[in-house]
Design a protein around this motif. Sequence first.
Motif, PDB file in Angstrom:
ATOM      1  N   ARG A 121       1.257   3.863  -2.811  1.00  0.00           N
ATOM      2  CA  ARG A 121       1.016   5.358  -2.693  1.00  0.00           C
ATOM      3  C   ARG A 121       2.146   6.183  -3.359  1.00  0.00           C
ATOM      4  NH1 ARG A 121      -1.804   6.485   3.221  1.00  0.00           N
ATOM      5  NH2 ARG A 121      -3.700   5.006   2.773  1.00  0.00           N
ATOM      6  N   GLU A 172       0.826  -1.320  -0.109  1.00  0.00           N
ATOM      7  CA  GLU A 172      -0.018   0.059  -0.147  1.00  0.00           C
ATOM      8  C   GLU A 172       0.908   1.157  -0.023  1.00  0.00           C
ATOM      9  OE1 GLU A 172      -3.257   0.777  -0.153  1.00  0.00           O
ATOM     10  OE2 GLU A 172      -2.835   2.704   0.261  1.00  0.00           O
ATOM     11  N   GLN A 195      -7.741   9.676  -5.191  1.00  0.00           N
ATOM     12  CA  GLN A 195      -7.133   8.734  -4.252  1.00  0.00           C
ATOM     13  C   GLN A 195      -6.112   9.161  -3.698  1.00  0.00           C
ATOM     14  OE1 GLN A 195      -7.891   5.359  -3.579  1.00  0.00           O
ATOM     15  NE2 GLN A 195      -6.187   5.568  -2.471  1.00  0.00           N
ATOM     16  N   SER A 196      -5.366  10.111  -4.328  1.00  0.00           N
ATOM     17  CA  SER A 196      -4.284  10.947  -3.599  1.00  0.00           C
ATOM     18  C   SER A 196      -4.659  11.572  -2.393  1.00  0.00           C
ATOM     19  CB  SER A 196      -3.577  11.868  -4.395  1.00  0.00           C
ATOM     20  OG  SER A 196      -3.006  11.114  -5.654  1.00  0.00           O
ATOM     21  N   HIS A 209       1.921   5.757  -7.147  1.00  0.00           N
ATOM     22  CA  HIS A 209       0.929   6.633  -7.485  1.00  0.00           C
ATOM     23  C   HIS A 209       1.313   7.978  -7.445  1.00  0.00           C
ATOM     24  CE1 HIS A 209      -3.252   7.577  -7.737  1.00  0.00           C
ATOM     25  NE2 HIS A 209      -3.271   8.559  -6.930  1.00  0.00           N
ATOM     26  N   ASN A 210       1.986   8.417  -6.682  1.00  0.00           N
ATOM     27  CA  ASN A 210       2.554   9.933  -6.460  1.00  0.00           C
ATOM     28  C   ASN A 210       3.395  10.298  -7.698  1.00  0.00           C
ATOM     29  OD1 ASN A 210       2.484  12.299  -5.398  1.00  0.00           O
ATOM     30  ND2 ASN A 210       4.647  11.959  -4.374  1.00  0.00           N
ATOM     31  N   ASP A 238      -4.532   9.392   0.350  1.00  0.00           N
ATOM     32  CA  ASP A 238      -3.139   8.825   0.688  1.00  0.00           C
ATOM     33  C   ASP A 238      -2.152  10.091   1.467  1.00  0.00           C
ATOM     34  OD1 ASP A 238      -3.641   6.704  -0.674  1.00  0.00           O
ATOM     35  OD2 ASP A 238      -2.536   7.011  -2.283  1.00  0.00           O
TER      36      ASP A 238
END
Length: 656
Positions: free
Chosen positions: A299, A295, A385-386, A302-303, A389
């Motif tokens: 993140r 996870e 989603q960010s 994703h970033n 996070d």
Amino acid sequence: MDEERSPLRQLNEKPVCKEPAEKSALSRLPVPTVKRPLPGKEQSAGQSNLRQPANKRLLDQSDDKAPPNKRKMVSASVVGFKPRPPVMSQRPAVNPVHKTSAATVAGGPSRAAMKKPVAATLKPVAPSGGTTSRRPGWDLKGKMGDMQMKVSSYQEQVRNTKTQNRELKEEAERAQRELENLREEHSALLNKMSDMQSKVTSYQEQVQTISQENQGLRERGERAQRELEGLTLEHSALLNKMRAYEMENQELSSLKRTLEMDLSRERALSAQRLQEVRELTQSNAEQTDKLHQGEMERRALHNTLLELKGNIRVFCRVRPLLDGVQQQSSFEIQPQDKTIVLVKTEESHIGKEKELHKYPFKFDHVFPPQCSQQQVFSEISLLVQSALDGYNVCSFAYGQTGSGKTYTMEGPDVLAGEEMGMIPRAVQQIFQAACRLREQGWEYQFTASFLEIYNETIRDLLVSNKTPKKMDYEIKRASPTADIRVTNLKYIPVSSEEEVLGLIKLAKQNRSTARTQINDVSSRSHSVFQLRIEGKNSARDVSCNSILSLVDLAGSERVQKSQSTGDRLKEMKSINASLTNLGLVFSALASKDGFVPYRNSKLTYLLQDCLGGNSKTLMFVNISPEIESFNESLNSLRFASKVNECVIGTATANRK
Ligand code: ADP
Ligand code: MG
């Protein structure tokens, strides 16, 4: 009675010795000879005397063979059955007396023998009578002698009679005493009898009681019998039941044996499973660790992905032509949905020829008119989603009035279904993701606020009363490390999507109420929805917090200065100033100027934390497709492309 008894008493005074007295009387007294000449007199005078011995004799005769104690019982029973005065009771014994006396006489010296002296004494009389006829009249001497003989005979007779009478009296006295004894005996017997009677009565009562008891017992017996019958039936039913139970029991026992075998098998299996579970739990913990790491990696990746895409991204959305408007479109959208070209045919500078002017703009994405809300949202969902996070996310809708900003951000009035805007969809995604992340130990808290900035004045859109008090809303940072907040503004904790949708509805109502009261200010004001997200994973000791800001900007249209006066001019200046300042902030951030003019407008000041290096920014530039909106569209696209050119520094998540 006493009078009657008195002579009897006299009789009783003489000592009782029945047998000898009688015998002596009989032996000395020739009773029949005396009795016969005076039957009437003797009967009346010596009735009882004669009777008593007869009675006595009868009793004695019956008692001769019986023992002395039995003699009493017999006389008692005779008296007890017929209680009569003693004289009356003796009357029937009169005849037997004669007989008995006769018998007694017969038993004694013979009649002939008895008569002999009388005859002998009378004999001299008879010759006188006889001799009277026989003696000659002159035989006076003879007659005299006869008479003397007669007299002496009579004297002898009288003496005998007297003696007999005395003896009879004595006999009578004895009989009287006997009678008295018998009376006493009788009264004793009477007493005894009454005792016996009372006893009998008591026995009868007892018998009655016993018979009643007996009846009761019989009834009880019958009842008991009936009960017994019932119980017998019950017993047989129970016996049947017991047999059935026994059979069942046998079946159950065999079932139990089977089950026990199954159980032991299951136990073995369970132990095996337990071992497996332990192994799985261990592996699960490892997996959870891995998942958490995954996870965190996700993140980060994703970033990185968003960074590669750019921390400030610009999407262009062209709204469809509204109903009834048929026009030639003023734009073209190139393949791959990245470039929009505004097209306008203008007269050439030289002459009459018409020139086709094209203004191409490149953005992160261009949404053609037919694009649905869902398609638009899918492009921004990564940003949402960010926000979970731990990154601040800010989304603006920029464009002229009527270009579809509000439609894009909120959707039409109905806050559900296909046409839901970005705000409700973002909220939905955030709550769903928070729910999934809870399984990994993340707990989230959300706080919502909704405000409007008009002419640099803040208005709370979550105030529920219709005439809200004039409040001072001041943008402040409570401490250097605290986030920026608005004083007096409502920050409402929310825990579900529905709650947030309720707040959006309230904000919409508040904006529309304002529209009817003071012109339509909604298009000339910025509306800012903010959702503060605080996440905590206690097990891993990790927490994150972020702000999702969704801004519906005021219409970007430029009004001719000459046409604007008074409030309208002030509004225009205000809007221009804030939008221009927004552009300036982006420029400053992009050029990494030391000074970023956040404080020049309320909007940029409020969004300071969401526009810095620590945030991800998305700008929608909304375009109206009509030809007459061409210039405004061109201006909007120019502004947006300037923003798009900005590269804001690398964002870092607000993690602790
Ligand atoms: P703005 O907020 O920019 O002033 P609105 O969102 O109010 O503009 O939109 C103006 C009109 O256009 C509204 O009636 C809205 O329903 C409609 N509209 C805007 N965008 C779309 C779209 N993508 N699809 C359908 N109708 C749209
Ligand atoms: Mg609007």
